[in-house]
Design an enzyme around this catalytic site. Structure first.
Site, PDB file in Angstrom:
ATOM      1  N   GLY A 185      65.841  -6.046  79.742  1.00  0.00           N
ATOM      2  CA  GLY A 185      64.399  -6.194  79.946  1.00  0.00           C
ATOM      3  C   GLY A 185      63.555  -5.182  79.188  1.00  0.00           C
ATOM      4  CB  SER A 186      64.057  -3.045  76.199  1.00  0.00           C
ATOM      5  OG  SER A 186      64.382  -3.998  75.203  1.00  0.00           O
ATOM      6  CG  MET A 209      70.806 -13.880  76.991  1.00  0.00           C
ATOM      7  SD  MET A 209      70.035 -13.940  75.349  1.00  0.00           S
ATOM      8  CE  MET A 209      71.468 -13.841  74.333  1.00  0.00           C
ATOM      9  CB  ILE A 263      70.254 -23.743  75.626  1.00  0.00           C
ATOM     10  CG1 ILE A 263      70.828 -22.857  74.507  1.00  0.00           C
ATOM     11  CG2 ILE A 263      69.495 -24.924  75.042  1.00  0.00           C
ATOM     12  CD1 ILE A 263      71.913 -23.509  73.698  1.00  0.00           C
ATOM     13  CG  LEU A 264      65.081 -22.696  79.260  1.00  0.00           C
ATOM     14  CD1 LEU A 264      63.729 -22.044  79.023  1.00  0.00           C
ATOM     15  CD2 LEU A 264      65.374 -22.833  80.746  1.00  0.00           C
ATOM     16  CG  HIS A 277      65.770 -15.915  67.527  1.00  0.00           C
ATOM     17  ND1 HIS A 277      66.918 -15.858  68.289  1.00  0.00           N
ATOM     18  CD2 HIS A 277      66.179 -16.229  66.267  1.00  0.00           C
ATOM     19  CE1 HIS A 277      67.967 -16.125  67.527  1.00  0.00           C
ATOM     20  NE2 HIS A 277      67.545 -16.362  66.302  1.00  0.00           N
ATOM     21  CD  GLU A 335      63.931  -7.929  69.796  1.00  0.00           C
ATOM     22  OE1 GLU A 335      64.363  -7.032  70.544  1.00  0.00           O
ATOM     23  OE2 GLU A 335      64.470  -9.041  69.685  1.00  0.00           O
TER      24      GLU A 335
HETATM   25  C1  GRF Z   1      66.404  -9.067  72.501  1.00  0.00           C
HETATM   26  O1  GRF Z   1      66.956  -8.621  71.276  1.00  0.00           O
HETATM   27  C2  GRF Z   1      65.985 -10.499  72.358  1.00  0.00           C
HETATM   28  O2  GRF Z   1      65.425 -10.807  71.098  1.00  0.00           O
HETATM   29  C3  GRF Z   1      67.304 -11.199  72.521  1.00  0.00           C
HETATM   30  O3  GRF Z   1      67.949 -10.511  73.580  1.00  0.00           O
HETATM   31  C4  GRF Z   1      67.465  -9.170  73.576  1.00  0.00           C
HETATM   32  C5  GRF Z   1      66.880  -8.908  74.933  1.00  0.00           C
HETATM   33  O4  GRF Z   1      66.708  -7.569  75.083  1.00  0.00           O
HETATM   34  N1  GRF Z   1      67.102 -12.577  72.856  1.00  0.00           N
HETATM   35  P1  GRF Z   1      65.937  -7.040  76.416  1.00  0.00           P
HETATM   36  O5  GRF Z   1      66.616  -7.682  77.625  1.00  0.00           O
HETATM   37  O6  GRF Z   1      64.499  -7.460  76.304  1.00  0.00           O
HETATM   38  O7  GRF Z   1      66.115  -5.559  76.366  1.00  0.00           O
END
Ligand code: GRF
Length: 197
Positions: free
Chosen positions: A11-12, A93, A95-96, A112, A181
Site C-alpha cells: 500500500g505504498s 493483483m 484481474i477484474l 501499472h 508511481e
Molecule cells: C506497484 O508497483 C504497482 O504498480 C503494482 O504493485 C505495486 C504495489 O505496490 N501493481 P504498493 O502495494 O502500492 O506498495
C-alpha cells in the site's frame, strides 16, 4: 468527490494518495480501502488514517463453492454502496471481470509499472530488468490508465519513462519506479476528478 482504493499489498501507493489527501491535493477523499488479502499492510495504513476498510478474499468464496464472478459481483456491490466518483486500483493483483468493470465503467483507473503497450501483466518491473540485462533496448516506466476488460490496455492518463541504468540491481530499478508511481498516481487521480463534473 469520493474515491475507493483497491489494494493487495504494502500500500505504498495508497499511502501516497493518503498523503496527497491530507495536503488537499487529491481532488477528493478516500471513502473506503478494499483488499483481497487480510494481511495487506495497506489495511494498516488505511486504519491509521481512519479510513474504513473492507477485505474480501477469493479463498473465502472458493471455500463456499462460489465462482470468480460471484466474487467480483459481491466486490462491486460493496464498492458501489459508497457511490464512488473514482475507483483506483493501486497494486490490486486480481484481474477484474466485466462483472466489476461494467459497474464503474469510465471511473476505474489502474497504476501499472510499465509504459503503454509494453510489459503488460504481472511482474512488469522484473521483466523489464531481465530484458535490460539481456541487452535489449527495452523502455520502461509508469503509467496510470483507465481500466477496460483487457488487462493493462485502457487509455493512458499519465505516463512517465523511468531509465534502467548500467550497474542497476533490480532493487534500484524498483525504487526508481516506485518513487515515480508515488508522484504520478495522486496527480492522475486529481486530473481525473477535476475533469469529471
Ligand atoms: C506497484 O508497483 C504497482 O504498480 C503494482 O504493485 C505495486 C504495489 O505496490 N501493481 P504498493 O502495494 O502500492 O506498495
Amino acid at each position: 468527490k469520493k474515491i475507493v482504493v483497491l489494494i493487495s499489498g504494502s500500500g505504498s501507493n495508497l499511502q501516497a494518495l493518503i498523503d496527497a489527501q491530507q495536503r488537499n491535493a487529491l481532488g477528493g477523499h478516500i471513502a473506503l480501502v478494499v483488499s483481497n488479502r487480510a494481511s495487506a499492510y495497506g489495511l494498516t495504513r488505511a486504519a491509521t488514517a481512519a479510513i474504513p476498510t473492507y477485505t474480501q478474499t477469493l479463498r473465502d468464496f472458493r471455500s463456499q463453492g462460489k465462482s470468480r464472478e460471484d466474487y467480483d459481483r459481491e466486490l462491486a456491490h460493496h464498492v458501489a454502496r459508497h457511490a464512488p466518483d473514482l475507483v483506483v486500483l493501486a497494486g490490486w493483483m486480481h484481474i477484474l471481470s466485466p462483472a466489476f468493470i461494467d459497474r464503474f465503467a469510465g471511473r476505474i483507473i489502474n497504476l501499472h509499472p510499465a509504459l503503454p503497450g509494453e510489459l503488460d501483466g504481472a511482474h512488469a518491473i522484473e521483466r523489464a530488468y531481465e530484458e535490460f540485462k539481456a541487452g535489449s533496448r527495452v523502455r520502461t516506466g509508469v503509467m496510470v490508465h483507465y481500466v477496460i476488460p483487457e488487462v493493462d490496455k485502457g487509455q493512458p492518463i499519465l505516463t512517465q519513462e523511468v531509465p534502467c541504468r548500467e550497474g542497476d540491481a533490480l532493487e534500484d530499478l524498483e525504487q526508481r519506479i516506485h518513487a515515480v508511481e508515488h508522484e504520478l498516481l495522486p496527480r492522475a487521480v486529481r486530473l481525473v476528478l477535476e475533469g469529471s463534473e
